[in-house]
Design a protein around this motif. Structure first.
Motif, PDB file in Angstrom:
ATOM      1  N   ILE A  91       0.842  -1.195   0.000  1.00 22.68           N
ATOM      2  CA  ILE A  91       0.000   0.000   0.000  1.00 22.68           C
ATOM      3  C   ILE A  91       0.879   1.248   0.000  1.00 22.68           C
ATOM      4  N   ALA A  92       1.961   1.183   0.793  1.00 15.07           N
ATOM      5  CA  ALA A  92       2.879   2.326   0.808  1.00 15.07           C
ATOM      6  C   ALA A  92       3.490   2.544  -0.564  1.00 15.07           C
ATOM      7  N   LYS A  93       3.550   1.466  -1.385  1.00 11.63           N
ATOM      8  CA  LYS A  93       4.124   1.591  -2.720  1.00 11.63           C
ATOM      9  C   LYS A  93       3.049   1.771  -3.779  1.00 11.63           C
ATOM     10  N   GLY A  94       1.818   2.025  -3.344  1.00 11.08           N
ATOM     11  CA  GLY A  94       0.794   2.367  -4.324  1.00 11.08           C
ATOM     12  C   GLY A  94      -0.253   1.312  -4.597  1.00 11.08           C
ATOM     13  N   ALA A  95      -0.216   0.200  -3.863  1.00  4.97           N
ATOM     14  CA  ALA A  95      -1.231  -0.817  -4.128  1.00  4.97           C
ATOM     15  C   ALA A  95      -2.587  -0.333  -3.633  1.00  4.97           C
ATOM     16  N   LYS A  96      -3.623  -0.703  -4.393  1.00  7.61           N
ATOM     17  CA  LYS A  96      -4.956  -0.226  -4.030  1.00  7.61           C
ATOM     18  C   LYS A  96      -5.708  -1.336  -3.305  1.00  7.61           C
ATOM     19  N   VAL A  97      -5.213  -1.661  -2.103  1.00  6.01           N
ATOM     20  CA  VAL A  97      -5.864  -2.704  -1.314  1.00  6.01           C
ATOM     21  C   VAL A  97      -5.936  -2.221   0.128  1.00  6.01           C
ATOM     22  N   ILE A 297       2.482  -1.915  11.458  1.00  4.09           N
ATOM     23  CA  ILE A 297       2.859  -0.888  10.498  1.00  4.09           C
ATOM     24  C   ILE A 297       4.241  -0.340  10.830  1.00  4.09           C
ATOM     25  N   ASN A 298       4.490  -0.129  12.129  1.00  2.00           N
ATOM     26  CA  ASN A 298       5.794   0.394  12.522  1.00  2.00           C
ATOM     27  C   ASN A 298       6.921  -0.569  12.158  1.00  2.00           C
ATOM     28  N   THR A 299       6.634  -1.873  12.300  1.00  2.00           N
ATOM     29  CA  THR A 299       7.639  -2.864  11.948  1.00  2.00           C
ATOM     30  C   THR A 299       8.050  -2.715  10.486  1.00  2.00           C
ATOM     31  N   VAL A 300       7.040  -2.506   9.648  1.00  2.00           N
ATOM     32  CA  VAL A 300       7.337  -2.340   8.232  1.00  2.00           C
ATOM     33  C   VAL A 300       8.126  -1.050   8.014  1.00  2.00           C
ATOM     34  N   LYS A 301       7.752   0.001   8.774  1.00  2.00           N
ATOM     35  CA  LYS A 301       8.451   1.279   8.633  1.00  2.00           C
ATOM     36  C   LYS A 301       9.917   1.104   8.980  1.00  2.00           C
ATOM     37  N   GLU A 302      10.186   0.294  10.015  1.00  2.00           N
ATOM     38  CA  GLU A 302      11.574   0.105  10.442  1.00  2.00           C
ATOM     39  C   GLU A 302      12.404  -0.599   9.398  1.00  2.00           C
ATOM     40  N   LYS A 303      11.754  -1.322   8.498  1.00  2.00           N
ATOM     41  CA  LYS A 303      12.486  -1.981   7.428  1.00  2.00           C
ATOM     42  C   LYS A 303      13.035  -0.965   6.449  1.00  2.00           C
ATOM     43  N   ILE A 307       6.422   4.864   4.881  1.00  2.00           N
ATOM     44  CA  ILE A 307       4.994   4.717   5.174  1.00  2.00           C
ATOM     45  C   ILE A 307       4.342   6.088   5.189  1.00  2.00           C
ATOM     46  N   LYS A 308       3.475   6.300   4.205  1.00  2.00           N
ATOM     47  CA  LYS A 308       2.793   7.596   4.172  1.00  2.00           C
ATOM     48  C   LYS A 308       1.411   7.428   4.786  1.00  2.00           C
ATOM     49  N   ASP A 310      -1.872   7.615   7.412  1.00  4.37           N
ATOM     50  CA  ASP A 310      -1.980   7.015   8.738  1.00  4.37           C
ATOM     51  C   ASP A 310      -2.667   5.653   8.630  1.00  4.37           C
ATOM     52  N   ALA A 311      -2.853   5.061   9.794  1.00  2.00           N
ATOM     53  CA  ALA A 311      -3.328   3.681   9.841  1.00  2.00           C
ATOM     54  C   ALA A 311      -4.586   3.454   9.028  1.00  2.00           C
ATOM     55  N   LYS A 312      -5.412   4.469   8.937  1.00  2.00           N
ATOM     56  CA  LYS A 312      -6.684   4.286   8.237  1.00  2.00           C
ATOM     57  C   LYS A 312      -6.486   3.990   6.750  1.00  2.00           C
ATOM     58  N   ASP A 313      -5.299   4.353   6.243  1.00  2.00           N
ATOM     59  CA  ASP A 313      -5.048   4.059   4.838  1.00  2.00           C
ATOM     60  C   ASP A 313      -4.692   2.599   4.627  1.00  2.00           C
ATOM     61  N   TYR A 314      -4.464   1.885   5.728  1.00  2.00           N
ATOM     62  CA  TYR A 314      -3.955   0.530   5.589  1.00  2.00           C
ATOM     63  C   TYR A 314      -4.956  -0.540   5.983  1.00  2.00           C
ATOM     64  N   TYR A 315      -5.868  -0.182   6.905  1.00  2.00           N
ATOM     65  CA  TYR A 315      -6.810  -1.231   7.277  1.00  2.00           C
ATOM     66  C   TYR A 315      -8.129  -0.599   7.697  1.00  2.00           C
ATOM     67  N   THR A 316      -9.138  -1.442   7.790  1.00  2.00           N
ATOM     68  CA  THR A 316     -10.427  -0.969   8.270  1.00  2.00           C
ATOM     69  C   THR A 316     -11.137  -2.104   8.986  1.00  2.00           C
ATOM     70  N   SER A 317     -11.774  -1.765  10.091  1.00  4.53           N
ATOM     71  CA  SER A 317     -12.545  -2.773  10.819  1.00  4.53           C
ATOM     72  C   SER A 317     -14.018  -2.680  10.491  1.00  4.53           C
ATOM     73  N   ALA A 318     -14.364  -1.807   9.540  1.00  2.00           N
ATOM     74  CA  ALA A 318     -15.768  -1.486   9.316  1.00  2.00           C
ATOM     75  C   ALA A 318     -16.569  -2.649   8.771  1.00  2.00           C
ATOM     76  N   PHE A 319     -15.880  -3.673   8.258  1.00  7.48           N
ATOM     77  CA  PHE A 319     -16.639  -4.739   7.609  1.00  7.48           C
ATOM     78  C   PHE A 319     -16.667  -6.021   8.404  1.00  7.48           C
ATOM     79  N   LEU A 320     -16.080  -5.992   9.597  1.00 11.53           N
ATOM     80  CA  LEU A 320     -16.113  -7.184  10.425  1.00 11.53           C
ATOM     81  C   LEU A 320     -17.551  -7.458  10.848  1.00 11.53           C
ATOM     82  N   PRO A 321     -17.888  -8.733  11.056  1.00 11.75           N
ATOM     83  CA  PRO A 321     -19.286  -9.064  11.357  1.00 11.75           C
ATOM     84  C   PRO A 321     -19.738  -8.466  12.689  1.00 11.75           C
TER      85      PRO A 321
END
Lengths: 329, 263, 261
Positions: A91-97, A297-303, A307-308, A310-321
């Motif tokens: 996602i940080a590299k442009g993936a639309k997921v 996310i921070n772990t990935v940043k440390e690599k 990471i541009k 914030d967290a909301k760009d990477y995941y969402t809990s809105a669809f959990l049952p």
């Protein structure tokens, strides 16, 4: 006469509308070849739960987390399974997921070795030879884990092996250690007798990132939120059922895929261990803990990944049952 | 006019070809908006190659030289093993009946499926990779050489036998020279297969080399070095192929007259 | 006398294979090889022919699928390979453009670009055939090209002296002359096509023998792996034999001059 015709016509229209209305086709990209933790989807298909919700799910075998991200990003698959750090980096590299749900709660990363190697804690890995496929999640997350336990990532010597050669690498002692999910223990035991097989689960030493997750294509999220919600609902329902009915789930799986039932029952039983957490008991299977996700996310940043956002760009809990499927183990 | 076969005349069109291909590649990426983690642009690939940084825990040179030396060794041994087997097969009807099925069986097996076995029997490293490459690539040489040794003009054979030539003499003076075109054809096919075989060996197990590099960068979704490796690998195959072509022209100069394009 | 001799010679190959199986079985027993490394052939065959209590693999379905892939791939590869070679031999312009690309393509390990292929073309028969083609087209193209070019100089001179046209030379001289090369190329490609079809299934399929093999590999279930491998090599040998038989039909004169005497 006219009334009856009108009524029939109305019924026909409604019927056709109902038919065409809501069968959403979903290409579901697995993360790897068939393993026990894929049983729930086949259980759901067998019991017609996807169909009930108007979903036509096509399960596709996988080639690793990276491949899943590529497929979902290209909309060749609408939903897929991927190890969380991988889509985060993508996602940080442009993936639309986006990550939309979690699978394993406790991280299943593990390492196996012969008991007589004298390894008792992960720090003992220093100077040893580790065999692991390059694209394996373990290799990707190793630097983060190494840092956690106070090792330099380059303190171990890595040998890239073909994923099929993991047990062989350990059994033949061509490597001191093999990185493999704990759930792969039944297969490792074919190469190393159970009483001589040692293992260390990364999570037991504080490794807290997220592992297998569901990811979905951004457009799919935007245009088919209900279908996504239903998919996750059925999947987590199937998880709850599967974990409580392991032999039956494997029987169903063996109808769809060529597997050895005994091995897979052992495999799925091991999978269960990673769902037995307070979080899943109280908040339901798939619950995403915001702090843990931020850690991942921070772990990935440390690599070194930029990471541009914030967290909301990477995941969402809105669809959990809702209500969630709690795991009462 | 015949001197058009100069070095410049040969290299220029090939260079042009490469430039056109690269430009096409760049264009396709831009037109289809391909993301870097799927297929990188040529510029990114070059940068990763010449950036001087370490990649997959080692410098580029270490990886390239590892794979290069594996290819060289494998090809040499493949040729030797291939020739020996072919000569054996041709020499003895018994050996032909025994060896051919074994070779056909071996060659039908996808070697990557035997990865765990290879790891156990051969371990990993230079020798293991060379062995796997030989197993992958020896078949065309064996087959082509066998056919070459077999295909002798009947009348010539009758004549020589009439003159009481021994089996050995027939072999050395007629069959072997006669088989050269077939042999070179086999060598050419095996050239590219050797390269593939070495990479397969590295995929099975390795700690350095271009195959190792491909897998490592693929894992990190770091496509520029991955594609750079693929190009170097293919370039090596092309180079080996061209080298055999050169050798062929040296050893069989009369052949180039017969090339199709002229008539 | 001749009949027994030819019968015996037909049995040679199955005999050799039988001996190999026996040696395999003996090795497993003598060296007490662990099952996950190398199962006994008897165990593998049992898995194939007897119903298993803990697995149902539907072998017939997978065998049928793989056979179909092999047949289709070989047909496509042979036809296209020979056609391409004819094009190359006909025009040196085509040769200069196409040959480097092919050599380049053939040096690419297919397994390395596998994920890309699936990403672009998806799972299924088309991708399988594409992969098998990529793996096995080269020997046919090279051998056929060389065959079309390898002509006796004197014969070529004679025909040119008699004002033979390029087409006549091609049809009446080059193509018949190239038959041994073509068949050799086909023989090599036949086994590689089998490999290519199986690798294609590793990469881009969820059915077929290749799929069973790779799946069982990940789960260390070695009897089906080796049952699958035995079937695969059987198909390879059969296809090779078919091509050899076709060769004998098309070129009966060729075999009198064979070696070993």
């Amino acid at each position: 006469m006219k009334k009856r015709m009108l009524a029939t016509f109305a019924v026909a229209v409604l019927f056709l509308a109902g038919l065409s209305a809501q069968t959403t086709k979903i290409n579901f990209q697995l993360n790897w070849s068939i393993s026990g933790d894929h049983a729930p989807y086949y259980v759901a298909i067998e019991k017609g739960w996807f169909k009930e919700e108007g979903l036509d799910v096509n399960v596709m075998l996988g080639k690793g987390s990276g491949f899943t991200v590529q497929m979902v990003d290209a909309d060749k698959a609408q939903i897929g399974i991927s190890d969380a750090p991988v889509p985060i980096e993508a996602i940080a590299k442009g993936a639309k997921v986006k990550i939309v749900g979690i699978i394993f709660d406790k991280h299943p990363n593990c390492m196996f070795f012969w008991k007589d190697s004298g390894i008792t804690k992960p720090q003992d890995l220093k100077g040893k030879t580790v065999a692991v496929p390059a694209s394996d999640g373990h290799k990707v997350m190793w630097p983060a884990f190494a840092k956690l336990i106070g090792l330099d990532p380059n303190d171990v010597k890595f040998v890239n092996i073909d994923p099929t050669a993991k047990p062989a690498a350990l059994g033949s002692r061509k490597a001191d250690v093999v990185f493999e999910l704990y759930t792969g223990k039944p297969f490792m035991e074919k190469a190393v007798p159970a009483d001589q097989l040692g293992w260390i689960i990364w999570a037991d030493y504080g490794f807290n990132a997220y592992a297998h997750s569901y990811i979905a294509n951004d457009n799919f999220i935007k245009n088919n939120p209900e279908a996504l919600r239903k998919f996750l609902k059925v999947s987590y329902r199937a998880w709850q059922y599967t974990l409580n009915n392991i032999p039956e789930a494997i029987d169903i799986l063996s109808k769809y895929q060529p597997i050895n039932r005994d091995d897979f029952v052992a495999n799925l039983t091991a999978v269960k261990e990673f769902f037995k957490t307070d979080r899943y008991k109280n908040f339901g299977i798939g619950y995403i803990d915001a702090a843990r996700m931020q850690d991942t996310i921070n772990t990935v940043k440390e690599k070194g990944v930029d990471i541009k956002g914030d967290a909301k760009d990477y995941y969402t809990s809105a669809f959990l049952p809702n209500p969630p499927y709690k795991f009462n183990y | 006019m015949k001197k058009r076969g100069t070095l410049v005349g040969k290299i220029l069109p090939k260079l042009l070809y490469a430039i056109v291909a690269i430009a096409l590649w760049q264009a396709l990426i831009m037109i289809f908006k391909v993301k870097e983690f799927v297929v990188p642009a040529p510029l990114a690939v070059f940068k990763s190659l010449f950036s001087g940084e370490k990649v997959a825990e080692n410098t580029w040179w270490v990886h390239i030289s590892t794979t290069l030396s594996e290819i060289a060794a494998s090809y040499l041994f493949t040729a030797v093993v291939g020739f020996l087997l072919a000569i054996l097969i041709c020499w003895s009807k018994f050996l032909r009946a025994v060896l051919m099925p074994i070779i056909a069986v071996l060659n039908s097996l996808p070697k990557i499926a035997l990865a765990p076995l290879f790891l156990i029997w051969l371990g990993y490293g230079f020798a293991a990779n060379v062995t796997i490459a030989i197993i992958v690539a020896f078949f065309p040489i064996v087959l082509n050489t066998t056919v070459g040794l077999d295909s002798v003009d009947e009348d010539l054979l009758d004549l020589v036998r009439y003159l009481n030539a021994s089996k050995l003499q027939v072999f050395l003076k007629i069959r072997i020279p006669n088989s050269l075109p077939f042999v070179f054809s086999g060598l050419k096919v095996s050239a590219t297969m050797t390269v593939v075989g070495v990479i397969v060996g590295e995929f099975v197990a390795s700690s350095q080399g271009l195959g190792f590099l491909i897998k490592d960068s693929q894992a990190m979704m770091n496509t520029p070095p991955m594609f750079a490796s693929l190009f170097i690998i293919s370039g090596l195959g092309l180079g080996l192929f061209a080298f055999i072509g050169l050798l062929e022209r040296l050893l069989m100069p009369w052949n180039s007259r017969k090339e199709g394009g002229q008539a | 006398m001749k009949k027994t001799a030819s019968l015996l010679s037909r049995l040679k190959t199955p005999l050799v294979i039988l001996v190999l199986l026996v040696i395999w079985e003996l090795c497993v027993r003598i060296f007490k090889v662990k099952e996950y490394i190398l199962p006994s052939p008897i165990v593998a065959l049992k898995h194939l022919f007897l119903a298993q209590p803990d697995a149902n693999y539907n072998w017939l379905l997978h065998i049928r699928i793989t056979l179909m892939e092999i047949a289709l791939s070989f047909a496509v590869t042979s036809v296209m390979g020979i056609a391409i070679a004819i094009g190359i031999a006909w025009s040196s312009a085509i040769k200069k453009i196409v040959m480097p690309a092919f050599v380049f393509l053939n040096s690419l390990p297919v397994v390395a670009i596998a994920p890309l292929l699936v990403l672009w073309y998806g799972y299924g028969l088309k991708t399988n055939i594409l992969i098998a083609f990529l793996v096995s087209f080269f020997p046919i193209v090279i051998n056929t090209t060389v065959g079309l070019s390898e002509i006796d100089e004197d014969l070529l001179d004679l025909v040119k002296y008699l004002h033979g046209t390029k087409t006549q030379i091609f049809m009446k001289l080059r193509i018949p002359n190239s038959l041994p090369y073509i068949f050799t190329g086909l023989k090599i490609s036949s086994t590689m096509c089998v490999v290519g079809a199986i690798v294609g299934e590793f990469i881009a399929s969820d059915r077929g023998l290749g799929y069973i093999i790779i799946n069982s590999q990940y789960t260390m279930d070695s009897p089906p792996i080796f049952a699958g491998l035995m079937l695969v090599s059987l198909f390879g040998v059969m296809l090779f034999g078919l091509v050899a038989a076709a060769e004998k039909l098309c070129m009966p004169w060729h075999f009198r001059a064979k070696g070993s005497d």
